[in-house]
Design a protein around this motif. Sequence first.
Motif, mmCIF file in Angstrom:
data_model
loop_
_atom_site.group_PDB
_atom_site.id
_atom_site.type_symbol
_atom_site.label_atom_id
_atom_site.label_comp_id
_atom_site.label_asym_id
_atom_site.label_seq_id
_atom_site.Cartn_x
_atom_site.Cartn_y
_atom_site.Cartn_z
ATOM 1 N N ASP A 104 0.835 -1.199 0.000
ATOM 2 C CA ASP A 104 0.000 0.000 0.000
ATOM 3 C C ASP A 104 0.870 1.250 0.000
ATOM 4 O OD1 ASP A 104 -2.266 -1.562 0.162
ATOM 5 O OD2 ASP A 104 -2.407 -1.442 2.343
ATOM 6 N N GLY A 105 0.317 2.360 -0.549
ATOM 7 C CA GLY A 105 1.046 3.606 -0.463
ATOM 8 C C GLY A 105 0.684 4.575 -1.558
ATOM 9 N N PHE A 106 1.325 5.752 -1.471
ATOM 10 C CA PHE A 106 1.179 6.780 -2.491
ATOM 11 C C PHE A 106 2.458 6.785 -3.344
ATOM 12 C CE2 PHE A 106 -1.725 8.120 0.816
ATOM 13 C CZ PHE A 106 -2.840 8.556 0.108
ATOM 14 N N TYR A 107 2.293 6.785 -4.647
ATOM 15 C CA TYR A 107 3.423 6.707 -5.571
ATOM 16 C C TYR A 107 3.333 7.899 -6.526
ATOM 17 C CZ TYR A 107 3.745 2.001 -3.709
ATOM 18 O OH TYR A 107 3.857 0.927 -2.861
ATOM 19 N N LEU A 108 4.447 8.668 -6.610
ATOM 20 C CA LEU A 108 4.417 9.951 -7.303
ATOM 21 C C LEU A 108 5.127 9.896 -8.641
ATOM 22 C CD1 LEU A 108 3.724 12.992 -7.160
ATOM 23 C CD2 LEU A 108 5.965 13.350 -6.088
ATOM 24 N N PHE A 109 4.435 10.326 -9.691
ATOM 25 C CA PHE A 109 5.065 10.640 -10.980
ATOM 26 C C PHE A 109 5.321 12.144 -10.958
ATOM 27 C CE2 PHE A 109 2.599 6.815 -12.083
ATOM 28 C CZ PHE A 109 3.584 6.046 -12.663
ATOM 29 N N GLU A 110 6.575 12.539 -10.808
ATOM 30 C CA GLU A 110 6.905 13.930 -10.547
ATOM 31 C C GLU A 110 7.254 14.669 -11.833
ATOM 32 O OE1 GLU A 110 9.638 16.355 -7.263
ATOM 33 O OE2 GLU A 110 10.134 14.296 -7.820
ATOM 34 N N ASN A 111 6.788 15.930 -11.911
ATOM 35 C CA ASN A 111 7.119 16.841 -13.022
ATOM 36 C C ASN A 111 6.834 16.200 -14.384
ATOM 37 O OD1 ASN A 111 8.045 18.876 -11.250
ATOM 38 N ND2 ASN A 111 10.079 17.922 -11.145
ATOM 39 N N VAL A 112 5.592 15.780 -14.552
ATOM 40 C CA VAL A 112 5.162 15.175 -15.812
ATOM 41 C C VAL A 112 4.710 16.280 -16.760
ATOM 42 C CG1 VAL A 112 3.562 13.574 -16.924
ATOM 43 C CG2 VAL A 112 4.460 13.061 -14.634
#
Length: 674
Positions: free
Chosen positions: A650-658
């Motif tokens: 489980d968790g939050f997963y970030l695609f940064e500066n797309v």
Amino acid sequence: MIDDLALNLAYLPLQLSRNKLTHTIEAADPALTSRAGLKYFLTLLVPDFPFSSTFEELHTSEGRETPVDVQGGLQRFAGAVFRYNRGRGGKLDGLLTYAKPRRQQNVLSLSLSQTMAFCLREGIQGGEPAVDVENTLPKRYVIKAGLANEDFVAYGDTFFTSWQSGARQFLTWQPNYKRVAYAQEEYLYFLLNFSPAPQQLRLRVQWYQADGTASGASTVLTLDNPLLMSVVACPVGASVLALPTEAARYDVWLSNEANKRLSEVRSYWLDDTHTPYDRSILFVNSLGGWDTLRLTGQGQRTLTVAQQVADVERPAGAGVDFSELLVVQTEGEYTLQVSTGYFRSDAAAYLRYLDELLLSEEMYLITDKGHRPLQLLTNSVVDAIDDADLVARTFSFRILDTVENYSDLPPTEPAPLRPMAWRGVNLGHVLDAFGKRTGKLVFQRLERIYADDNSLVKPYTVKPNVQGDPDYVPPITDSSIEPGSTPYPSAAISRAGTFLRATCASGYLGGPATIVIAAGRYGAETEGTADERAEAEYASRNTQATADASGSCTLNNTPVHLAIHHQIPMNVHVVIANGLYGPVVSLRVNDTELVGNSTGQSPPIVNRSVATLMPGTYNILARVQYNNTPRHPCRLRLVGKNREITVTTDGFYLFENVVVNSADSPLTVEVLNL
């Protein structure tokens, strides 16, 4: 004036036989109920003679797959790895040979023994349900050459494509602007791995007087219709090029029939300094070319003789001149110790370059009676020294022939006891620059016969029929062949490139250029070869310059939807395939949920947002939840952005500066199995 570069050449890849070559067979279907007894096979197929279109099996290796790696529920299926060439002396390397230039060679010649086509055939058998598959991969090429390990990692697959397309390097690492004697044997080798192939290969030269006045470029040697993937040997010594005595420096390069340059430019200084000691060593380098190392330092030759004797019983009454020991064998060998002399310029580069001599597999002492084979006895050299001033090194060699007698005759060519000749066999088509038939036929090989009765010489002797060989049999014209015809024309290509236009005006989005190669542009005598050349041209034209010149420009002001494409079939929260708990995924931007909880369906569906984003740069947050354990790991892939995240909990997963553009709609996150 040095010729302009030939443009729009498509370079074909080759493997390096002096390096370790491996191939991985993809793992069998992960869904197999049992992987016990699963076997992998790799078969190596090679031509039955140089440049033949017929392949035969050389060797089949059997292997097992790497055990499935399981870590925290994550499974990795690595397949089976085969090393099909172990480097020097390997299966492929052992089939290739170097082509040493002839003594005082004065023509361009081709080598067909340094390169070879080959195929790999994959096979998988066993497992439950039973697997029995076989797949022959497209033809590849290999060259008897190698790179240092640290360079092979980066350039092993691209040296003869991306590197050569820019460098156009001769097969040598010797420093440029080399000093040579006028009569010195000097050679350059060049690989013809590009298309369109030249219809005529021209060795061009330009020389300069001491004041810098240039002569203008001229063609010295030519060679017609060289074969694609062959290696050309170029004699570039000043005497062969017939340079005038007032020449102080000269440049050499290779051009095509239109005087468009195919190779780099190599420059030589003519050394007219008196040198009381002057020897030359001819040796093969790591790229398969032949370099000449001029040795101007002092040297000495030593003859070492060994004798074997036998005891003889002295008869009664034997005289004083009777010997009780009889010499039954006398053999000697020469050793040569010689200094390089001081390097006058670029000493650090020449010092490193001496590594080539120690690593060479073949070397010869150039004499007025021919090339005498040598073995290098020196096994170490200091190849770098800080703040070096005058640099020289001394080497020891063994001359590899047995000395049993002494004589001192002038040089001459030996005459055969019975006159011999060469007869052509295996007629094949002469092809033009695009691989199509020219209406001419040429013998692919020559067999040796006695000239008086045309009977075969025993043992049977055969060699390739290549330009530059003194026994070369030229092509013959066949009026029944239509010039420009081919049995295997290339298929049409109309495909977008992978580069995006960067020259669009503000507010517009650059797109790829469509690269078009007409059907039948290339031809071949074997199926698939013409398509390979068309694909190579596509690769050479797939550049940023092409995209900037003809790529599309579209308005970039249309709002973009987000979407989740969940491709793991689930029954509510459970993965159908294995019963593990699957991921539930949602997407947020700026703390606003745009795509709600998405689970895998069968068949998979795309869950698309109602709200939209204007083009711009965003942080896209994916929330992943599992209903329970054990969890089914997955990966999140942002389509078209080369971004991927591995998920195991489980968790939050970030695609940064797309960077989000109008053309991305819908911008999709795929949920995939690992």
